[in-house]
Write a protein that holds these residues in place. Structure first.
Motif, short mmCIF file in Angstrom:
data_model
loop_
_atom_site.label_atom_id
_atom_site.label_comp_id
_atom_site.label_asym_id
_atom_site.label_seq_id
_atom_site.Cartn_x
_atom_site.Cartn_y
_atom_site.Cartn_z
N ILE A 47 27.59 12.70 17.95
CA ILE A 47 28.61 11.70 17.64
C ILE A 47 29.32 12.17 16.38
N ARG A 48 30.64 12.28 16.46
CA ARG A 48 31.44 12.77 15.34
C ARG A 48 31.76 11.64 14.37
N ASP A 49 32.25 12.01 13.20
CA ASP A 49 32.62 11.02 12.17
C ASP A 49 33.69 10.05 12.67
N ASP A 50 34.55 10.52 13.59
CA ASP A 50 35.60 9.65 14.12
C ASP A 50 35.10 8.71 15.23
N GLY A 51 33.80 8.77 15.52
CA GLY A 51 33.21 7.91 16.55
C GLY A 51 33.23 8.50 17.94
N GLY A 77 33.30 -0.34 22.99
CA GLY A 77 34.75 -0.18 22.98
C GLY A 77 35.27 0.49 24.23
N ARG A 78 36.56 0.67 24.23
CA ARG A 78 37.25 1.34 25.33
C ARG A 78 37.37 2.81 24.97
N ILE A 108 32.76 17.19 27.81
CA ILE A 108 33.51 15.95 27.99
C ILE A 108 33.54 15.27 26.63
N VAL A 109 34.67 14.72 26.27
CA VAL A 109 34.79 13.97 25.01
C VAL A 109 35.09 12.52 25.35
N LEU A 110 34.31 11.62 24.76
CA LEU A 110 34.56 10.19 24.84
C LEU A 110 35.08 9.77 23.48
N SER A 111 36.33 9.28 23.44
CA SER A 111 36.90 8.91 22.14
C SER A 111 37.48 7.52 22.17
N LEU A 112 37.31 6.81 21.04
CA LEU A 112 37.83 5.45 20.91
C LEU A 112 39.32 5.47 20.67
#
Length: 157
Positions: free
Chosen positions: A28-32, A77-78, A153-157
């Motif tokens: 999990i990155r700092d940006d969530g 979140g989405r 795969i990246v899951l990003s808010l």
């Protein structure tokens, strides 16, 4: 119920083992954002392999092939779902599906030019609750040639 769950888990065949591929929780990155790398996937199916030079999942040529990650979602979140992949132009057009938390996104794999040229593809959005989930990537129907080479795969808010 606990006995039934234990039995069901024990009946799942073990994932494949490759040097450089160590199934683990994605980072999990700092940006969530959550980074589901090929190096951390559980690999199943007759043709799917982990390719060390690109640290990707390749030779994805069977409908039984699939990659599975257990993810820990820190914040509900989405999430946008984005693939980091390569696909030769002549192999483009196969369908993929990603399933997580009772939802699915997917589509047609576009070509990136060659198997050595990587690009990004936005697959859609999923609504995730905080907690642990299993994410599965597989083909969505019969394949005409390989599906794709996947680095992550990246899951990003």
């Amino acid at each position: 119920m606990a006995d039934l769950l234990s039995y069901l888990r024990s009946s799942v065949p073990p994932h494949k083992v490759f040097p450089g591929n160590e199934p683990d929780y994605p980072s999990i990155r700092d940006d969530g954002s959550i980074r589901l790398l090929a190096t951390n996937a559980r690999i199943y199916g007759p043709t799917l392999v982990f390719e060390q030079p690109y640290r990707n999942l390749g030779f994805w040529s069977s409908v039984e092939d699939r990659a599975v990650w257990t993810i820990r979602v820190p914040k509900a979140g989405r999430y946008e779902v984005t693939l980091d992949y390569a696909c030769a132009t002549e192999a483009a057009g196969n369908r993929f599906i990603i399933q997580v938390a009772g939802q699915s996104v997917g589509g047609v794999v576009p070509g990136t030019g060659s198997w050595d040229e990587y690009g990004w593809h936005d697959a859609g959005f999923v609504q995730l609750e905080a907690g642990e989930h299993e994410l599965i990537l597989r083909s969505d129907g019969p394949l005409q040639g390989p599906l794709l080479d996947l680095r992550g795969i990246v899951l990003s808010l």
